[in-house]
Motif scaffolding. Structure first.
Motif, PDB file in Angstrom:
ATOM      1  N   TRP A  35       0.852  -1.191   0.000  1.00  0.00           N
ATOM      2  CA  TRP A  35       0.000   0.000   0.000  1.00  0.00           C
ATOM      3  C   TRP A  35       0.882   1.234   0.000  1.00  0.00           C
ATOM      4  O   TRP A  35       1.961   1.227   0.581  1.00  0.00           O
ATOM      5  CB  TRP A  35      -0.859  -0.008   1.257  1.00  0.00           C
ATOM      6  CG  TRP A  35      -1.713   1.203   1.440  1.00  0.00           C
ATOM      7  CD1 TRP A  35      -2.949   1.410   0.938  1.00  0.00           C
ATOM      8  CD2 TRP A  35      -1.393   2.380   2.189  1.00  0.00           C
ATOM      9  NE1 TRP A  35      -3.424   2.632   1.334  1.00  0.00           N
ATOM     10  CE2 TRP A  35      -2.480   3.253   2.102  1.00  0.00           C
ATOM     11  CE3 TRP A  35      -0.276   2.778   2.919  1.00  0.00           C
ATOM     12  CZ2 TRP A  35      -2.497   4.497   2.709  1.00  0.00           C
ATOM     13  CZ3 TRP A  35      -0.295   4.016   3.527  1.00  0.00           C
ATOM     14  CH2 TRP A  35      -1.398   4.854   3.420  1.00  0.00           C
ATOM     15  N   ARG A  36       0.441   2.267  -0.660  1.00  0.00           N
ATOM     16  CA  ARG A  36       1.140   3.553  -0.572  1.00  0.00           C
ATOM     17  C   ARG A  36       0.175   4.657  -0.943  1.00  0.00           C
ATOM     18  O   ARG A  36      -0.698   4.480  -1.784  1.00  0.00           O
ATOM     19  CB  ARG A  36       2.403   3.574  -1.424  1.00  0.00           C
ATOM     20  CG  ARG A  36       2.198   3.302  -2.887  1.00  0.00           C
ATOM     21  CD  ARG A  36       3.553   3.260  -3.602  1.00  0.00           C
ATOM     22  NE  ARG A  36       3.392   2.836  -4.965  1.00  0.00           N
ATOM     23  CZ  ARG A  36       4.186   1.995  -5.585  1.00  0.00           C
ATOM     24  NH1 ARG A  36       5.214   1.487  -4.982  1.00  0.00           N
ATOM     25  NH2 ARG A  36       3.963   1.656  -6.829  1.00  0.00           N
ATOM     26  N   ASN A  37       0.365   5.796  -0.296  1.00  0.00           N
ATOM     27  CA  ASN A  37      -0.480   6.946  -0.594  1.00  0.00           C
ATOM     28  C   ASN A  37       0.288   7.921  -1.476  1.00  0.00           C
ATOM     29  O   ASN A  37       1.440   7.671  -1.852  1.00  0.00           O
ATOM     30  CB  ASN A  37      -0.982   7.602   0.700  1.00  0.00           C
ATOM     31  CG  ASN A  37       0.146   8.173   1.536  1.00  0.00           C
ATOM     32  OD1 ASN A  37       1.226   8.492   1.057  1.00  0.00           O
ATOM     33  ND2 ASN A  37      -0.102   8.322   2.824  1.00  0.00           N
ATOM     34  N   ALA A  38      -0.313   9.045  -1.800  1.00  0.00           N
ATOM     35  CA  ALA A  38       0.313  10.016  -2.704  1.00  0.00           C
ATOM     36  C   ALA A  38       1.622  10.558  -2.135  1.00  0.00           C
ATOM     37  O   ALA A  38       2.588  10.760  -2.882  1.00  0.00           O
ATOM     38  CB  ALA A  38      -0.656  11.157  -2.995  1.00  0.00           C
ATOM     39  N   ASP A  39       1.675  10.792  -0.818  1.00  0.00           N
ATOM     40  CA  ASP A  39       2.912  11.302  -0.208  1.00  0.00           C
ATOM     41  C   ASP A  39       4.043  10.292  -0.345  1.00  0.00           C
ATOM     42  O   ASP A  39       5.167  10.640  -0.698  1.00  0.00           O
ATOM     43  CB  ASP A  39       2.689  11.623   1.278  1.00  0.00           C
ATOM     44  CG  ASP A  39       1.736  12.790   1.487  1.00  0.00           C
ATOM     45  OD1 ASP A  39       1.766  13.744   0.688  1.00  0.00           O
ATOM     46  OD2 ASP A  39       0.954  12.735   2.458  1.00  0.00           O
ATOM     47  N   VAL A  40       3.749   9.046  -0.079  1.00  0.00           N
ATOM     48  CA  VAL A  40       4.751   7.982  -0.176  1.00  0.00           C
ATOM     49  C   VAL A  40       5.185   7.800  -1.623  1.00  0.00           C
ATOM     50  O   VAL A  40       6.370   7.633  -1.926  1.00  0.00           O
ATOM     51  CB  VAL A  40       4.213   6.661   0.405  1.00  0.00           C
ATOM     52  CG1 VAL A  40       5.131   5.503   0.098  1.00  0.00           C
ATOM     53  CG2 VAL A  40       3.981   6.807   1.897  1.00  0.00           C
ATOM     54  N   GLU A  41       4.219   7.843  -2.522  1.00  0.00           N
ATOM     55  CA  GLU A  41       4.536   7.704  -3.944  1.00  0.00           C
ATOM     56  C   GLU A  41       5.467   8.825  -4.405  1.00  0.00           C
ATOM     57  O   GLU A  41       6.418   8.588  -5.154  1.00  0.00           O
ATOM     58  CB  GLU A  41       3.240   7.689  -4.761  1.00  0.00           C
ATOM     59  CG  GLU A  41       3.428   7.397  -6.221  1.00  0.00           C
ATOM     60  CD  GLU A  41       4.057   6.049  -6.516  1.00  0.00           C
ATOM     61  OE1 GLU A  41       4.607   5.901  -7.614  1.00  0.00           O
ATOM     62  OE2 GLU A  41       4.033   5.142  -5.666  1.00  0.00           O
ATOM     63  N   GLN A  42       5.227  10.029  -3.918  1.00  0.00           N
ATOM     64  CA  GLN A  42       6.099  11.159  -4.266  1.00  0.00           C
ATOM     65  C   GLN A  42       7.506  10.947  -3.696  1.00  0.00           C
ATOM     66  O   GLN A  42       8.497  11.184  -4.380  1.00  0.00           O
ATOM     67  CB  GLN A  42       5.510  12.479  -3.746  1.00  0.00           C
ATOM     68  CG  GLN A  42       6.367  13.692  -4.020  1.00  0.00           C
ATOM     69  CD  GLN A  42       6.564  13.993  -5.503  1.00  0.00           C
ATOM     70  OE1 GLN A  42       5.857  13.484  -6.374  1.00  0.00           O
ATOM     71  NE2 GLN A  42       7.552  14.804  -5.795  1.00  0.00           N
ATOM     72  N   GLU A  43       7.604  10.474  -2.458  1.00  0.00           N
ATOM     73  CA  GLU A  43       8.912  10.182  -1.844  1.00  0.00           C
ATOM     74  C   GLU A  43       9.654   9.145  -2.683  1.00  0.00           C
ATOM     75  O   GLU A  43      10.853   9.259  -2.913  1.00  0.00           O
ATOM     76  CB  GLU A  43       8.728   9.637  -0.428  1.00  0.00           C
ATOM     77  CG  GLU A  43       8.224  10.642   0.557  1.00  0.00           C
ATOM     78  CD  GLU A  43       9.333  11.277   1.369  1.00  0.00           C
ATOM     79  OE1 GLU A  43      10.413  10.673   1.512  1.00  0.00           O
ATOM     80  OE2 GLU A  43       9.107  12.387   1.836  1.00  0.00           O
ATOM     81  N   ARG A  44       8.946   8.109  -3.124  1.00  0.00           N
ATOM     82  CA  ARG A  44       9.555   7.056  -3.933  1.00  0.00           C
ATOM     83  C   ARG A  44      10.079   7.606  -5.250  1.00  0.00           C
ATOM     84  O   ARG A  44      11.225   7.362  -5.633  1.00  0.00           O
ATOM     85  CB  ARG A  44       8.552   5.931  -4.204  1.00  0.00           C
ATOM     86  CG  ARG A  44       9.145   4.782  -5.030  1.00  0.00           C
ATOM     87  CD  ARG A  44       8.073   3.932  -5.680  1.00  0.00           C
ATOM     88  NE  ARG A  44       7.216   4.657  -6.585  1.00  0.00           N
ATOM     89  CZ  ARG A  44       7.536   4.967  -7.852  1.00  0.00           C
ATOM     90  NH1 ARG A  44       8.688   4.626  -8.356  1.00  0.00           N
ATOM     91  NH2 ARG A  44       6.681   5.624  -8.614  1.00  0.00           N
ATOM     92  N   ARG A  45       9.249   8.400  -5.931  1.00  0.00           N
ATOM     93  CA  ARG A  45       9.666   8.977  -7.214  1.00  0.00           C
ATOM     94  C   ARG A  45      10.897   9.862  -7.054  1.00  0.00           C
ATOM     95  O   ARG A  45      11.839   9.773  -7.839  1.00  0.00           O
ATOM     96  CB  ARG A  45       8.519   9.775  -7.836  1.00  0.00           C
ATOM     97  CG  ARG A  45       7.517   8.927  -8.583  1.00  0.00           C
ATOM     98  CD  ARG A  45       6.592   9.765  -9.452  1.00  0.00           C
ATOM     99  NE  ARG A  45       5.846  10.755  -8.709  1.00  0.00           N
ATOM    100  CZ  ARG A  45       4.638  10.574  -8.184  1.00  0.00           C
ATOM    101  NH1 ARG A  45       4.041   9.408  -8.320  1.00  0.00           N
ATOM    102  NH2 ARG A  45       4.031  11.536  -7.537  1.00  0.00           N
ATOM    103  N   VAL A  46      10.882  10.718  -6.043  1.00  0.00           N
ATOM    104  CA  VAL A  46      12.007  11.627  -5.820  1.00  0.00           C
ATOM    105  C   VAL A  46      13.270  10.848  -5.467  1.00  0.00           C
ATOM    106  O   VAL A  46      14.353  11.126  -5.985  1.00  0.00           O
ATOM    107  CB  VAL A  46      11.665  12.663  -4.723  1.00  0.00           C
ATOM    108  CG1 VAL A  46      12.897  13.433  -4.270  1.00  0.00           C
ATOM    109  CG2 VAL A  46      10.593  13.621  -5.226  1.00  0.00           C
ATOM    110  N   ALA A  47      13.136   9.843  -4.595  1.00  0.00           N
ATOM    111  CA  ALA A  47      14.310   9.053  -4.194  1.00  0.00           C
ATOM    112  C   ALA A  47      14.918   8.336  -5.400  1.00  0.00           C
ATOM    113  O   ALA A  47      16.143   8.337  -5.571  1.00  0.00           O
ATOM    114  CB  ALA A  47      13.940   8.053  -3.109  1.00  0.00           C
TER     115      ALA A  47
END
Length: 177
Positions: A35-47
């Motif tokens: 599971w992941r929300n928009a904030d986590v998805e953004q962290e993943r993309r940036v990382a």
């Protein structure tokens, strides 16, 4: 026999870095991420983006056997261990590193908690409160990156910034929802 491209960012090495010891592509095991929300998805993309743009990654056994990089890295978690499949650009498996996650449980839990506080704060807190939470978040993240560097010692030569971004991705693999 490659990994699904669903979470990969293929990027050409920087000019002049064709044989550099670096990660050129990274994938996360989608089956591990529940599971992941928009904030986590953004962290993943940036990382992932930041990691591909600038990193230092030299798997020592592979380098000793003559694999100069760049490397493709696939991260997953199996039986409480971080699995790092390191491949060459032709998708040939060079080595697999297994790292026990026991020592990471607390930093991951603390990081999730402080990130939740941070995401809530950016919606309704004062700038001073947000900065305080962000400083705590960076501190936890930095300590976890140091722990990852310790665990990779003797296996992978890397730098602090790369370890920091890898820790972010390790956290993404541990989200339970």
């Amino acid at each position: 026999m490659g990994h699904p491209p669903s979470d990969s960012l293929p990027v050409s090495p920087a000019p002049g870095a064709a044989g550099a010891h670096r990660i050129a592509q990274i994938t996360l095991d989608e089956a591990t991420i529940l599971w992941r929300n928009a904030d986590v998805e953004q962290e993943r993309r940036v990382a992932i983006y930041d990691l591909i743009e600038e990193n230092s990654f030299k798997p020592l056994r592979s380098a000793e056997r003559g694999a100069p990089g760049p490397y493709h890295l696939h991260l997953s978690v199996t039986d409480g261990r971080l699995v790092m499949d390191i491949r060459d650009t032709g998708d040939v498996l060079l080595e697999t590193l297994l790292i026990g996650m026991g020592r990471f449980r607390r930093p991951i839990r603390e990081y999730f908690a402080i990130c939740d506080s941070y995401y809530q704060a950016i919606r309704k807190a004062t700038p001073a409160e947000i900065e305080t939470i962000d400083m705590a978040r960076r501190g936890i993240h930095n300590n976890a990156a140091e722990l990852l560097l310790e665990r990779l010692d003797g296996k992978v030569d890397t730098d602090f910034a790369t370890a920091r971004r890898l820790f972010t991705l390790i956290c993404v693999l541990h989200i339970k929802g």
